[in-house]
Scaffold this motif. Sequence first.
Motif, PDB file in Angstrom:
ATOM      1  N   ARG A   1       0.746  -1.260  -0.056  1.00  0.00           N
ATOM      2  CA  ARG A   1       0.133   0.028  -0.029  1.00  0.00           C
ATOM      3  C   ARG A   1       0.700   1.282  -0.094  1.00  0.00           C
ATOM      4  NH1 ARG A   1      -5.356  -0.908   1.263  1.00  0.00           N
ATOM      5  NH2 ARG A   1      -5.581   1.258   2.283  1.00  0.00           N
ATOM      6  N   LEU A   2       1.802   1.428  -1.054  1.00  0.00           N
ATOM      7  CA  LEU A   2       2.905   2.285  -1.054  1.00  0.00           C
ATOM      8  C   LEU A   2       2.632   3.400  -2.085  1.00  0.00           C
ATOM      9  CD1 LEU A   2       5.861   0.341  -0.723  1.00  0.00           C
ATOM     10  CD2 LEU A   2       5.353   1.962   0.911  1.00  0.00           C
ATOM     11  N   ALA A   3       2.958   4.714  -1.749  1.00  0.00           N
ATOM     12  CA  ALA A   3       3.445   5.559  -2.700  1.00  0.00           C
ATOM     13  C   ALA A   3       4.817   5.821  -2.647  1.00  0.00           C
ATOM     14  CB  ALA A   3       2.557   7.114  -2.192  1.00  0.00           C
ATOM     15  N   ILE A   4       5.331   6.121  -3.766  1.00  0.00           N
ATOM     16  CA  ILE A   4       6.857   6.661  -3.856  1.00  0.00           C
ATOM     17  C   ILE A   4       7.011   7.816  -4.161  1.00  0.00           C
ATOM     18  CG2 ILE A   4       8.907   6.121  -4.948  1.00  0.00           C
ATOM     19  CD1 ILE A   4       8.152   3.923  -3.435  1.00  0.00           C
ATOM     20  N   LEU A   5       7.626   8.762  -3.287  1.00  0.00           N
ATOM     21  CA  LEU A   5       7.690  10.019  -3.517  1.00  0.00           C
ATOM     22  C   LEU A   5       9.289  10.649  -3.668  1.00  0.00           C
ATOM     23  CD1 LEU A   5       6.831  13.257  -3.462  1.00  0.00           C
ATOM     24  CD2 LEU A   5       7.238  13.194  -0.956  1.00  0.00           C
ATOM     25  N   GLN A   6       9.521  11.012  -4.877  1.00  0.00           N
ATOM     26  CA  GLN A   6      10.700  11.394  -5.345  1.00  0.00           C
ATOM     27  C   GLN A   6      11.204  13.022  -5.039  1.00  0.00           C
ATOM     28  OE1 GLN A   6      12.164   9.403  -8.834  1.00  0.00           O
ATOM     29  NE2 GLN A   6      10.987   7.565  -8.286  1.00  0.00           N
ATOM     30  N   TYR A   7      12.280  13.372  -4.483  1.00  0.00           N
ATOM     31  CA  TYR A   7      12.513  14.821  -4.417  1.00  0.00           C
ATOM     32  C   TYR A   7      13.850  15.070  -4.232  1.00  0.00           C
ATOM     33  CZ  TYR A   7      12.414  19.936  -3.008  1.00  0.00           C
ATOM     34  OH  TYR A   7      12.317  21.401  -3.007  1.00  0.00           O
ATOM     35  N   HIS A   8      14.539  15.931  -4.992  1.00  0.00           N
ATOM     36  CA  HIS A   8      15.936  15.970  -4.973  1.00  0.00           C
ATOM     37  C   HIS A   8      16.563  14.531  -5.143  1.00  0.00           C
ATOM     38  CE1 HIS A   8      15.746  20.113  -3.103  1.00  0.00           C
ATOM     39  NE2 HIS A   8      15.367  20.189  -4.235  1.00  0.00           N
ATOM     40  N   ASN A   9      17.365  14.186  -4.113  1.00  0.00           N
ATOM     41  CA  ASN A   9      17.750  12.725  -4.370  1.00  0.00           C
ATOM     42  C   ASN A   9      17.109  11.615  -3.520  1.00  0.00           C
ATOM     43  OD1 ASN A   9      20.050  12.927  -6.332  1.00  0.00           O
ATOM     44  ND2 ASN A   9      21.422  13.833  -5.031  1.00  0.00           N
ATOM     45  N   THR A  10      16.353  12.024  -2.803  1.00  0.00           N
ATOM     46  CA  THR A  10      15.550  11.402  -1.692  1.00  0.00           C
ATOM     47  C   THR A  10      14.476  10.870  -2.304  1.00  0.00           C
ATOM     48  OG1 THR A  10      16.309  13.050   0.074  1.00  0.00           O
ATOM     49  CG2 THR A  10      14.701  11.650   0.708  1.00  0.00           C
ATOM     50  N   VAL A  11      14.364   9.441  -1.825  1.00  0.00           N
ATOM     51  CA  VAL A  11      12.993   8.727  -2.247  1.00  0.00           C
ATOM     52  C   VAL A  11      12.611   8.391  -0.762  1.00  0.00           C
ATOM     53  CG1 VAL A  11      14.305   6.489  -2.096  1.00  0.00           C
ATOM     54  CG2 VAL A  11      12.113   6.477  -3.221  1.00  0.00           C
ATOM     55  N   THR A  12      11.224   8.792  -0.692  1.00  0.00           N
ATOM     56  CA  THR A  12      10.371   8.506   0.555  1.00  0.00           C
ATOM     57  C   THR A  12       9.259   7.572   0.055  1.00  0.00           C
ATOM     58  OG1 THR A  12      10.556  10.854   1.105  1.00  0.00           O
ATOM     59  CG2 THR A  12       8.940   9.582   2.031  1.00  0.00           C
ATOM     60  N   TYR A  13       9.130   6.464   0.968  1.00  0.00           N
ATOM     61  CA  TYR A  13       8.046   5.423   0.785  1.00  0.00           C
ATOM     62  C   TYR A  13       6.969   5.688   1.882  1.00  0.00           C
ATOM     63  CZ  TYR A  13      11.243   2.137  -1.362  1.00  0.00           C
ATOM     64  OH  TYR A  13      12.245   1.243  -2.330  1.00  0.00           O
ATOM     65  N   ILE A  14       5.810   5.902   1.418  1.00  0.00           N
ATOM     66  CA  ILE A  14       4.906   6.298   2.200  1.00  0.00           C
ATOM     67  C   ILE A  14       3.619   5.151   2.241  1.00  0.00           C
ATOM     68  CG2 ILE A  14       2.746   7.909   2.874  1.00  0.00           C
ATOM     69  CD1 ILE A  14       5.146   9.368   0.422  1.00  0.00           C
ATOM     70  N   SER A  15       3.741   4.615   3.203  1.00  0.00           N
ATOM     71  CA  SER A  15       2.684   3.305   3.510  1.00  0.00           C
ATOM     72  C   SER A  15       1.302   3.977   4.079  1.00  0.00           C
ATOM     73  CB  SER A  15       3.278   2.158   4.399  1.00  0.00           C
ATOM     74  OG  SER A  15       2.456   1.047   4.393  1.00  0.00           O
TER      75      SER A  15
ATOM     76  N   ASN B   1      15.752  -2.026  -0.807  1.00  0.00           N
ATOM     77  CA  ASN B   1      15.987  -1.226  -1.979  1.00  0.00           C
ATOM     78  C   ASN B   1      17.563  -0.447  -1.591  1.00  0.00           C
ATOM     79  OD1 ASN B   1      16.208   1.465  -3.400  1.00  0.00           O
ATOM     80  ND2 ASN B   1      14.806   0.080  -4.457  1.00  0.00           N
ATOM     81  N   ALA B   2      18.459  -0.603  -2.542  1.00  0.00           N
ATOM     82  CA  ALA B   2      19.523  -0.199  -2.451  1.00  0.00           C
ATOM     83  C   ALA B   2      20.152   1.270  -2.523  1.00  0.00           C
ATOM     84  CB  ALA B   2      20.903  -0.858  -3.804  1.00  0.00           C
ATOM     85  N   HIS B   3      18.916   2.015  -2.884  1.00  0.00           N
ATOM     86  CA  HIS B   3      19.206   3.519  -2.823  1.00  0.00           C
ATOM     87  C   HIS B   3      19.593   4.130  -1.428  1.00  0.00           C
ATOM     88  CE1 HIS B   3      18.582   7.380  -4.710  1.00  0.00           C
ATOM     89  NE2 HIS B   3      17.979   7.923  -3.541  1.00  0.00           N
ATOM     90  N   GLU B   4      20.342   4.808  -1.116  1.00  0.00           N
ATOM     91  CA  GLU B   4      20.984   5.465   0.173  1.00  0.00           C
ATOM     92  C   GLU B   4      20.150   6.455   0.674  1.00  0.00           C
ATOM     93  OE1 GLU B   4      25.066   6.065   0.379  1.00  0.00           O
ATOM     94  OE2 GLU B   4      25.608   4.069  -0.245  1.00  0.00           O
ATOM     95  N   ASP B   5      19.738   7.254  -0.077  1.00  0.00           N
ATOM     96  CA  ASP B   5      18.953   8.327   0.337  1.00  0.00           C
ATOM     97  C   ASP B   5      17.407   8.024   0.580  1.00  0.00           C
ATOM     98  OD1 ASP B   5      18.176  10.793   1.394  1.00  0.00           O
ATOM     99  OD2 ASP B   5      19.310  12.081  -0.203  1.00  0.00           O
TER     100      ASP B   5
END
Length: 398
Positions: A69-83, A109-113
Motif C-alpha cells: 500500500r505504498l506511494a513513492i515520493l521522489q524529491y532531489h535525491n531522496t526517495v520517500t516510501y509512504i505506506s 532497496n539499495a538507494h541510500e537516501d
Amino acid sequence: MKYRTIPKFIIKRNMQKSAQTGIYFDYLITDNILSHICVEVTGTQNYEAEFVENDYSDEFLEAKYNQGRLAILQYHNTVTYISFSDEKCEGRNSGIQSVPTAFNRFYSNAHEDKEIYFYFLPCSGNNASPYYLFMYRLMKTAGFNFLNIPSSLIGHITPFTSIDDIIHERKENRDRNSGNNATYIIKNSPNEYEIFGKTYGANKYDTSLICYAISKLVQPEDKVTLYEYNEKNLRELPAASLAVLRSMGNINIVNINDELERRELEESDSLRSPRFNARLLDRLGERHCVLCNCAISEIIQGAHIWPVSDIKRMVTLTFDEKLEYATDGENGLWMCQNHHKMFDTNILFLSTAGEVSYSADLTSEDKEYIDSITTVTNLPASLITPRYIKYIGRRYSL
Ligand SMILES: [Zn+2]
C-alpha cells in the motif's frame, strides 16, 4: 534515480484485490492527501503525481500490483516510501497488514537516501487501541515516521529504548492465562532473549514487526534467537521478511521442525525443546509460575508433568511417541525455579484434581516457608484436562 526539482509521487493504482472490490488507489489517495504529504515531507507545495498500472516498473516499483500500500515520493535525491493504513481496522492487525511488506521493500532497496512514512487513511474501526499503539511504537523503533497521527495518539508513538522496554510494555498489557499472542519475547538471562513467533496467517505481521524493532535494539553483547513456530505446516516467515532479518544480521533464526525436536530429545534429558516451550506459550500465555504467579522471565521454566527422563526410559514406546509426550503442551506447566525444583524433588505434589500438597517429611518451619511462597493451592480448572490427569498418573506411577 533522476534528480527531481519538483516532488513527484508514483503510485500503483491496483491493490491485490482491486478487481473484486472496485477500490483503487487513485480513488483513495486524493489531491488533498498528496498535498498534505508533500508539505510535511518536502516542505514544498507543488508536486506531480502519476498513478501507474501493474506493468509499470522502475528501481522502486516492480511490475506488479501495489505491494505494501505504498506511494513513492521522489524529491532531489531522496526517495520517500509512504505506506497507507488499511480502510478496515476491525481485526487485531488488519489495519497494518501491509506494513511489513512496505518495510521489506524499503529496507531491501539499495538507494541510500531514503525514508519511510506511515499515513493514516480514514478507517472503519478503532486504529488507536492499545494493541495498535504497541504496533506503531514497534514501527517507530524500526524506522517509520508518522504523518497525520490521530489526536488520541499524539505524543504516544515513541520508539522503544531497549528489548527490556518492549518486554515491560507487553507485561503491562498482558492477557494472562491465554495464548492469544502471535509473538512472545522471553528473557533467559541478562543478555539472552528468545522470540517465539507464529508464522502463519495474520500472526506473521506481528512477528515480522517485533523482530524488526528488536533488531534495531540488539546490543553487541546480546544473543537473540527467533524460533519460528507453525503447528500446521512448519512453514517459515515470508521469504522477503527472512531476507530482511538475515541482512540485519543480529537475530539467529531457528525454524521449529521435527528434525530439531528429534535431536533435542536424543541429546538432552532436561529437554529445552523449543516446540514444548512454544506450545506452553500457546496454551498458557505469558510465562508466570502456576503456583505463585511469579512472572520474572529469567526464573520461569517449562516444567514437565511426566518427566522427559521417565518418558525416555519407556521401552514400550516408539521414538515418535516419546517425542509426542515430551513436547505435548498439556504435559507442562510454567513454574518458577523454586517451585520447579520442589515439584521435581517431590517436596511438593500435584494431584489429578490439581490440588497442591507437600511431602510429609518437612519440618514445620520448611512447611511454613513453602506455604508463604505458594499462593496457589489448587490449579485453575482450565488446566485439569484429561491429558493433564493422564500425565499426573504417569508421573506418580512406579
Ligand atoms: Zn513459583
